[in-house]
Write a protein that holds these residues in place. Structure first.
Motif, short mmCIF file in Angstrom:
data_model
loop_
_atom_site.label_atom_id
_atom_site.label_comp_id
_atom_site.label_asym_id
_atom_site.label_seq_id
_atom_site.Cartn_x
_atom_site.Cartn_y
_atom_site.Cartn_z
N ILE A 256 0.75 -0.62 0.01
CA ILE A 256 -0.40 -0.42 0.02
C ILE A 256 1.15 1.02 -0.30
CG2 ILE A 256 -1.89 1.50 1.74
CD1 ILE A 256 -2.47 -1.37 2.53
N LEU A 257 1.90 0.92 0.92
CA LEU A 257 2.89 2.16 0.89
C LEU A 257 3.14 2.24 -0.66
CD1 LEU A 257 4.25 4.40 2.83
CD2 LEU A 257 5.95 2.43 3.53
N ARG A 258 4.07 1.47 -1.02
CA ARG A 258 4.76 1.41 -2.28
C ARG A 258 3.14 2.37 -4.04
NH1 ARG A 258 9.43 2.88 -3.29
NH2 ARG A 258 10.67 0.24 -2.39
N VAL A 259 2.76 2.12 -3.22
CA VAL A 259 1.45 2.00 -4.50
C VAL A 259 0.82 3.63 -4.44
CG1 VAL A 259 -0.83 1.53 -5.49
CG2 VAL A 259 0.63 -0.80 -5.29
N PHE A 260 0.65 3.74 -3.15
CA PHE A 260 0.24 4.52 -2.65
C PHE A 260 0.36 5.98 -2.97
CE2 PHE A 260 -3.37 2.14 -2.61
CZ PHE A 260 -4.80 2.81 -3.12
N THR A 261 2.40 5.44 -2.99
CA THR A 261 3.37 7.16 -3.08
C THR A 261 3.99 6.83 -4.23
OG1 THR A 261 4.88 5.90 -2.04
CG2 THR A 261 3.86 7.01 -0.04
N LEU A 262 3.72 5.60 -4.75
CA LEU A 262 4.31 6.66 -6.28
C LEU A 262 3.17 6.57 -7.76
CD1 LEU A 262 7.23 5.57 -7.85
CD2 LEU A 262 6.49 3.33 -7.92
N ILE A 263 2.26 5.44 -6.85
CA ILE A 263 1.18 5.39 -8.05
C ILE A 263 -0.21 6.38 -8.33
CG2 ILE A 263 -0.16 4.12 -10.22
CD1 ILE A 263 2.26 1.71 -9.29
N PHE A 264 -1.32 5.87 -7.52
CA PHE A 264 -2.27 6.70 -7.37
C PHE A 264 -2.35 7.78 -6.44
CE2 PHE A 264 -2.77 1.90 -8.91
CZ PHE A 264 -3.94 2.53 -9.82
N ILE A 265 -1.45 8.90 -6.93
CA ILE A 265 -1.27 10.77 -6.42
C ILE A 265 -2.16 11.91 -6.68
CG2 ILE A 265 0.85 9.35 -4.77
CD1 ILE A 265 2.36 10.67 -6.86
N HIS A 266 -2.98 11.13 -6.87
CA HIS A 266 -3.64 12.29 -7.95
C HIS A 266 -4.81 12.50 -7.18
CE1 HIS A 266 0.04 11.92 -10.29
NE2 HIS A 266 -0.21 10.67 -10.46
N GLU A 267 -5.65 11.69 -6.04
CA GLU A 267 -6.34 12.04 -6.36
C GLU A 267 -6.54 11.86 -4.43
OE1 GLU A 267 -9.29 12.36 -7.84
OE2 GLU A 267 -9.45 12.34 -9.34
N ILE A 268 -6.02 12.41 -3.60
CA ILE A 268 -5.27 12.26 -2.39
C ILE A 268 -6.47 12.72 -1.75
CG2 ILE A 268 -3.73 13.22 -0.43
CD1 ILE A 268 -1.11 12.56 -2.77
N ASN A 269 -6.71 13.83 -1.93
CA ASN A 269 -8.44 14.19 -1.08
C ASN A 269 -9.64 12.91 -0.84
OD1 ASN A 269 -7.38 16.39 -0.87
ND2 ASN A 269 -8.47 17.62 -2.62
N ILE A 311 0.11 2.63 10.85
CA ILE A 311 0.96 2.86 9.55
C ILE A 311 -0.23 3.02 8.43
CG2 ILE A 311 2.31 1.40 7.82
CD1 ILE A 311 2.73 -0.40 10.28
N ILE A 312 -1.42 2.48 8.35
CA ILE A 312 -1.94 3.62 6.73
C ILE A 312 -2.15 5.18 7.21
CG2 ILE A 312 -4.19 2.25 8.10
CD1 ILE A 312 -3.43 2.15 4.79
N MET A 313 -2.38 5.25 8.85
CA MET A 313 -3.05 6.43 9.51
C MET A 313 -1.88 7.52 8.53
SD MET A 313 -2.18 8.09 13.32
CE MET A 313 -1.60 9.35 13.58
N GLY A 314 -0.60 7.21 8.47
CA GLY A 314 0.77 8.13 8.44
C GLY A 314 0.97 8.01 6.79
N ILE A 315 0.02 7.92 5.82
CA ILE A 315 -0.40 6.74 4.63
C ILE A 315 -1.22 8.22 4.18
CG2 ILE A 315 -0.54 5.98 2.69
CD1 ILE A 315 1.23 2.98 4.32
N GLY A 316 -2.56 8.19 4.58
CA GLY A 316 -3.20 8.34 4.51
C GLY A 316 -3.15 10.51 4.68
N ILE A 317 -2.54 10.85 5.54
CA ILE A 317 -1.72 12.11 5.95
C ILE A 317 -1.15 12.32 4.88
CG2 ILE A 317 -0.99 13.79 7.75
CD1 ILE A 317 -1.89 11.74 9.97
#
Lengths: 493, 777
Positions: A256-269, A311-317
């Motif tokens: 999750i950390l990898r994919v959501f910091t590298l790929i799917f980062i354009h709809e963060i809100n 951990i997921i909390m940090g990714i979310g923030i």
């Protein structure tokens, strides 16, 4: 390009194969296991040094150039996680001979152990989404083998749920990879990132990302996908529980950390905002689970869930502090969770039961064990000066910088209850009158303590010595928040 | 300075070794040296010319976490209390604890606490302060649980830990907020930037978080409930941690942050009202107690409330009175705890109902108790320090500044009355403590031991403390200019030195004192008549109950909640997992406008495809509804072969072959182990469950189809497969692209897929083999 990257994957694979053939010669296998895992640890340490000094190490397997072939990428994040994996694995290698019956050792424990490590390292190191699926299969298959090792009725009962749910998520995984390939026409993660960025994650891409999140979330044991986890983690031998607790769910959260910091980062809100909700729910329900039981192994197993929540909390923030916090917490949790599984394993062994209601006064016979548990409780709850504290500090700082007050309050209350859930074991199990009904003091803890102390040393060093570690974690976080670095290192060399 | 802070902890490492010879020399004699040295180190700073010193040692500079020690007046007051009382307590413990106890552990905890407490009061860095703060909670937990074979000790230890660590975590959040607002981790730095803090929207939140930490630690109402249960600790610990030092950490915290928050009206409102309520509640509750240590515990709560209230007032008089009373309270309460310990030690009980007339057996102890209790009661005598600070307290309640807030003005009106009200009870229990124990009927037969005077060593420490009471009482200005004024100044920067006098005319504060004494005497003399009233409130209702109920609820409800969904049924688990995935993904799909349907680039659909798909669908449904397992297996095969036919239609012969092989093998395997498969049962689920499961299944399937169609409709990029076609022969050297991909281009995948199969085979072999072995045994 360097062939080094393949070593942490291939050495355990070879070691595993050797272990298959030497299965009857347990003494030799034990020795070789220790030699191999220490050698592997040494190589990974060396690689870590290289990565932090001269940048990521990339391998285009079979010389098929990126993005066409399978690319292995040892970047700061993955190499640190491989290093932690090997630390935990080394501790387990020394614990295993004391904990396992001779029969289980002979029936390929060491082979499965190495295959598991190989799969986990591969999952951390691969830069290819389909290859990630393959390594997931390797580590899952090894874990299926380990969970039923011994073939007790309860093991078989719990493993069927474990296998079914994980099999389903694997099917979903490969389906989603197909969807993603249909849209972006590639499985190379760097190229996926580049192409998703190009079209600004429009259309169906976010939905595909969310499906991928659910795939990884099931492996990571997030709310509400963790049903398979708690009970299946406690049925095998403690050393296997320790490996599972430290590695399996963490591979999911890493993905999750990898994919959501590298790929799917354009709809963060949208996406990352949801992660915060899931983080809160994971913390609440996980800790409720931990408080609901008197089985000491289950208490620890349920504690896996709130940790994943942190951990997921940090990714979310998704700011520098929060991501640093997530990475710090991830490393911290891999170590302390395995240490705790090993500790409760010893407790259950010396007490002859995992039921807290039947224990008391262990302190009179096993003071050292009591203090190890005591320290672990504070490490786990993030009480200073241990490793959990630094991670928690960064996470909360990140959250407060972004005005996420509610999750901070939930996180703090959860920390308190985490402490309570483990201290319950200390107070009820170790304190109190000498218990005459249990045959205490007869079973020796010889051999069990060394690996536990080894792991806890890391927890202490990660806390007190944070000055030496935090800058590297900060580097990782900055690196993760700048996906161009990853894309460039893979595609533009 | 770092050495002074850490030396107890370092020394603690050697205590287990020293305690090996405890039967020859009591371990306490070695430990005694440590706090005494620290006391001597810090006492040299006392003097009128003192100015703050700072000392920095790096720890984690990249996170701004460093040992920034800052010794100002306030810290100096506390370090002297910690080391001074610490010395006396260790000395006292030598006689209190028998060498048969686990002395090593006791002193390790005590020394750990000493380091922690010194760290708390000296740290200028908020995070280091927090580190030490939690360490005080931990050592307090261990000390309360020292006699852990007692159920009450375990209960008390857990309670104190949960409440104080709860507060600690909250305070931690407050500190992070302040750090985020100001960008500094230094308290002095925050004081310099207090305007930024006061303008911040986070101000109420930060204040709330920090006060929660202070209130829990300093046992303020309604968090006070842990303190009475903490009395299960050995008495030296009660005297040290739970009256003189640790419980004052909360006061310290509020005092430390007063310069930041004092400009904020809610600081005054919250702190003063919590303080004044605690004062009244604590002293009222103390009157009802029968255990000597319980009386002292509630008395401590009430006194802490009083000091808290004064810190809330924040005026010059109030702040001075607060620091003065911190010192005075440590002297008289410390001595009283030691007296209670002596009584317990020499008579075997602490129950005031059993005690009486001890003055003839223990004259010295009685004298000490008399001076201690009267000082606590604030009896107007020129040699009791308690009177001075009590008088200053009354004075401070009278000249509070009116504010702009209605609540403030209301508080200003009622505070003097509440102060008198609370002090009356203080008077009553103080008097009761002394007269109940030392005068009246002797009931020696009820006592477990025959009472006699305590050994000299045990009396030494309380004597020193009572001498302190008298000395400060006689010469209050001795401590005033030399360090109390400095302490007050660090809390309220505007503070100026003023002389303290015993007699300053017939003023309102004196009148208040006289009222307290007057009504107090009446209440004490008629106390038996009031029993019913005391029992009426709070009756069965108390915050202790709340705590117990919370823990109970956690226990029972966590169990209920968890068992409700962890029911062991894979069907339920899958239904929840699929349902959640379906709903969330659907929402995301719709919100991000992800549905794209594009008819270009599609093959024609003929009757052939339609009929194959129909067959597959019907077969799939058939598997679900079939009750015969043989039929189910065979129908399932139809689905597989149907898919194979689709592959044929769409010209993928290799896939079709693979699919056919797999399907045949699967069906064959199923049939092979047919005998061992369990009978299919009719599901006896309610319509509701069935319909939920059905809708989840259909919904999820539909969603996947929708995403698949959308994904197919949005191929915006060239795929990498073209490269494979081009290079299969030229680089890969093979004409069959699929083969080249499998063994070369993506050889790593294949290697590990083979590994997966190998592991599976090995796992099954091991499972069967191990089972067999065990059966053979």
């Amino acid at each position: 390009m360097s062939n080094l990257v393949i070593l942490p994957i291939i050495i355990p694979l070879i070691a595993g194969i050797i272990a298959v053939f030497l299965n009857k010669k347990v003494v030799i296998t034990r020795g070789l296991t220790k030699i191999f895992i220490i050698a592997n640890l040494a190589i990974v340490s060396y690689m870590t040094w290289i990565v932090f000094n001269s940048g990521s190490i990339i391998l285009e397997t079979g010389s098929w150039v990126a993005p066409y072939g399978i690319i292995l990428v040892a970047d700061p994040l993955s190499i640190v996680l491989v290093l932690t994996t090997n630390i935990v694995a080394a501790a387990c290698a020394f614990y295993a001979p004391y904990s396992l019956s001779l029969k289980k050792e002979q029936h390929y424990f060491y082979a499965f152990y190495f295959f598991l490590i190989s799969g986990v390292s591969g999952a951390f190191l691969t830069g290819d989404l389909f290859n990630l699926f393959v390594f997931f299969e390797v580590l899952l298959m090894a874990s299926y083998a380990l969970i039923v090792l011994g073939g007790d009725k309860v093991q078989l009962r719990e493993s069927i749920k474990y296998v079914l749910i994980n099999l389903f998520s694997s099917i979903l995984f490969v389906t989603v990879v197909a969807f993603l390939y249909g849209v972006v026409g590639t499985v190379n993660m760097a190229q996926i990132a580049e192409r998703v960025q190009e079209v600004e994650q429009k259309g169906v891409l976010t939905a595909i990302g969310i499906l991928l999140f659910f795939v990884f979330g099931t492996k990571a044991a997030l709310f509400p996908l963790y049903y398979w986890m708690p009970k299946s983690y406690i049925v095998p031998n403690p050393v296997i529980s320790a490996l599972f607790g430290a590695l399996l769910t963490k591979v999911g959260i890493y993905s999750i950390l990898r994919v959501f910091t590298l790929i799917f980062i354009h709809e963060i809100n949208l996406t990352h905002e949801m992660f915060i909700w899931i983080a809160g729910l994971s913390m609440v329900f996980g800790i409720i689970g931990a408080l609901s039981t008197n089985n000491i192994k289950l208490i620890v197993a349920y504690n896996v869930i709130p940790a994943i929540g942190f951990i997921i909390m940090g990714i979310g923030i998704f700011n520098q502090d929060a991501i640093s916090g997530s990475v710090y917490y991830l490393i911290h949790d891999m170590i302390i969770k395995s240490a705790l599984f090993l500790i409760v394993g010893v407790i259950a062994y010396v007490a002859g039961t995992s039921d807290l209601r039947k224990m008391s006064g262990l302190m009179h016979h096993y003071p050292l064990l009591g203090w190890l548990l005591f320290v672990s409780a504070f490490v786990l709850a993030g009480i200073p000066p241990f490793s959990g504290f630094i991670g928690k500090l960064l996470l909360l700082k990140g959250a407060l910088t972004d005005e996420k007050i509610a999750i901070v309050i939930i996180a703090l209350l959860t920390s308190l209850l985490i402490l309570y859930s483990i201290m319950k074991i200390f107070i009820r199990g170790f304190w109190g009158e000498k218990n005459t009904t249990m045959e205490l003091g007869k079973r020796s803890m010889k051999g069990f303590i060394g690996p536990i102390v080894f792991l806890l040393t890391f927890s202490v060093v990660l806390g007190i010595g944070a000055e030496y570690i935090y800058p590297s974690i900060d580097t990782i976080s900055a690196y993760l928040l700048d996906p161009e670095q990853y894309i460039d290192s893979v595609l533009k060399e | 300075m770092i050495f002074a802070v850490l030396i107890p902890l370092l020394f603690a490492c050697f205590v287990p070794i020293i305690s090996k010879i405890k039967h020859k020399v009591h371990t306490g004699f070695f430990v005694f040296v440590i706090p005494f040295m620290i006391f001597l180190y810090f006492i040299r700073f006392v003097g009128t010319g003192f100015s703050p010193i700072r000392d920095t040692y790096n720890w984690i500079p990249s996170l701004g976490i460093n040992f920034d020690f800052y010794l100002d007046g306030l810290s100096l007051l506390f370090v002297l209390l910690i080391s001074g009382i610490g010395t006396l307590v260790v000395l006292y413990s030598v006689y209190y604890l028998d060498t048969s106890e686990r002395l090593g552990q006791f002193y390790v905890y005590l020394l750990m606490f000493m380091t922690a407490m010194l760290g708390v009061v000296l740290s200028d860095n908020v995070f280091v302060l927090y580190v030490f703060w939690e360490l005080t909670s931990i050592s307090s937990f261990l000390l309360i649980g020292y006699w852990h074979f007692n159920e009450r000790s375990r209960y008390g230890a857990l309670k104190s830990m949960l409440i104080t660590i709860f507060g600690g975590l909250s305070m931690f959040a407050g500190f992070i907020l302040l750090t985020v607002i100001t960008g500094t981790t230094s308290i002095q730095g925050m004081i310099e930037q207090k305007d930024i803090i006061l303008d911040s929207t986070y101000l109420p939140l930060a204040l709330g978080f920090i006060l929660l930490g202070a209130f829990t630690k300093s046992a303020q109402f309604p968090f006070h409930i842990w303190l009475p249960d903490a009395m299960e600790a050995p008495t030296p610990v009660s005297a040290y941690l739970h009256s003189a030092t640790m419980v004052k950490a909360g006061l310290f915290l509020v005092a430390r942050f007063s310069p930041v928050f004092s400009g904020y009206e809610w600081f005054f409102i919250v702190v003063s009202s919590f303080g004044i309520v605690t004062l009244c509640w604590g002293s009222y509750m103390a009157v009802r107690q029968t255990d000597l240590k319980a009386i002292l515990a509630f008395s401590t709560i009430s006194q802490l409330g009083m000091i808290m209230a004064m810190l809330g007032f924040g005026t010059k008089v109030a702040v001075f009175a607060a620091v003065f009373h911190i010192l005075n309270h440590a002297t008289f309460k410390g001595s009283l705890f030691m007296v209670a310990g002596i009584i317990d030690h020499e008579t075997g009980t602490r129950d005031i109902r059993k005690l009486g007339g001890l003055i003839s057996f223990m004259p010295i102890t009685a004298t000490l108790a008399l001076l201690g209790t009267f000082s606590m009661a604030g009896v107007p005598l020129p040699f009791l320090n308690g009177f001075y600070s009590k008088e200053l307290f009354f004075e401070s309640t009278l000249n509070l500044n009116e504010g702009m807030n209605g609540v403030t003005n209301f508080l200003v009106q009622i505070v003097p009355y509440l102060a008198v009200f609370g002090s009356i009870f203080t008077f009553v229990y103080s008097v009761y403590f002394f007269f109940g124990v030392f005068t009246g009927k002797k009931n020696l037969d009820k006592l477990p031991k025959k009472p006699h005077e305590a050994p000299v060593g045990m009396l030494l420490s309380p004597i020193v403390l009572v001498l302190g009471v008298i000395t400060i009482g006689l010469f209050p200005n001795l401590v005033n200019g030399s360090f109390l004024a400095h302490a007050a100044q660090s809390v309220n920067h505007a503070f100026e030195y003023k002389n303290i006098q015993f007699w300053h005319g017939f003023t309102t504060p004196l009148l208040m004192s006289l009222i307290v004494v007057g009504i107090g005497v009446i209440l004490y003399l008629t106390r038996t008549k009031w029993d019913a009233v005391y029992r009426l409130l709070p009756g069965n209702w108390s915050f202790n109950k709340v705590y117990n109920v919370i823990l109970q609820t956690i226990d029972t409800y966590s169990n209920k909640v968890t068992n409700a969904y962890m029911n062991g049924s894979v069907r339920t688990y899958m239904a929840i997992i699929l349902g959640t995935t379906f709903i969330v993904t659907l929402v995301f799909l719709l919100v991000t406008d992800g549905v794209t349907i594009n008819y270009d680039n599609l093959a024609d659909i003929t009757i052939l495809e339609i009929s194959v798909v129909l067959i597959i669908t019907i077969a799939a449904l058939g598997t679900i509804f079939s009750n015969n397992k043989l039929a189910a297996i065979l129908i399932l095969g139809v689905v597989g072969y149907g898919v194979a036919i689709l592959f044929v239609i769409y010209r993928a012969p290799d896939l079709a072959l693979t699919q056919l092989v797999i399907e045949t093998v699967t069906v064959a395997l199923f049939l092979l182990c047919f005998y061992h498969l369990p009978q299919l049962r009719k599901r006896t689920e309610s319509i509701r469950t069935k319909s939920i499961n059905a809708s989840v299944a259909i919904g999820f399937g539909a969603l996947m189809s929708l995403i698949a169609i959308s994904a197919h409709s949005s191929n915006w990029f060239d795929t990498i497969s073209d490269y494979f076609l081009e290079t299969a022969l030229s680089i890969g050297g093979g004409t069959n692209v699929v083969n080249v991909i499998l063994v070369d281009m993506r050889g790593l995948d294949t290697l590990f897929e083979i590994t997966v199969l190998g592991i599976a085979a090995l796992a099954i072999y091991s499972l069967i083999k191990l089972k067999k072995n065990e059966e053979a045994d």
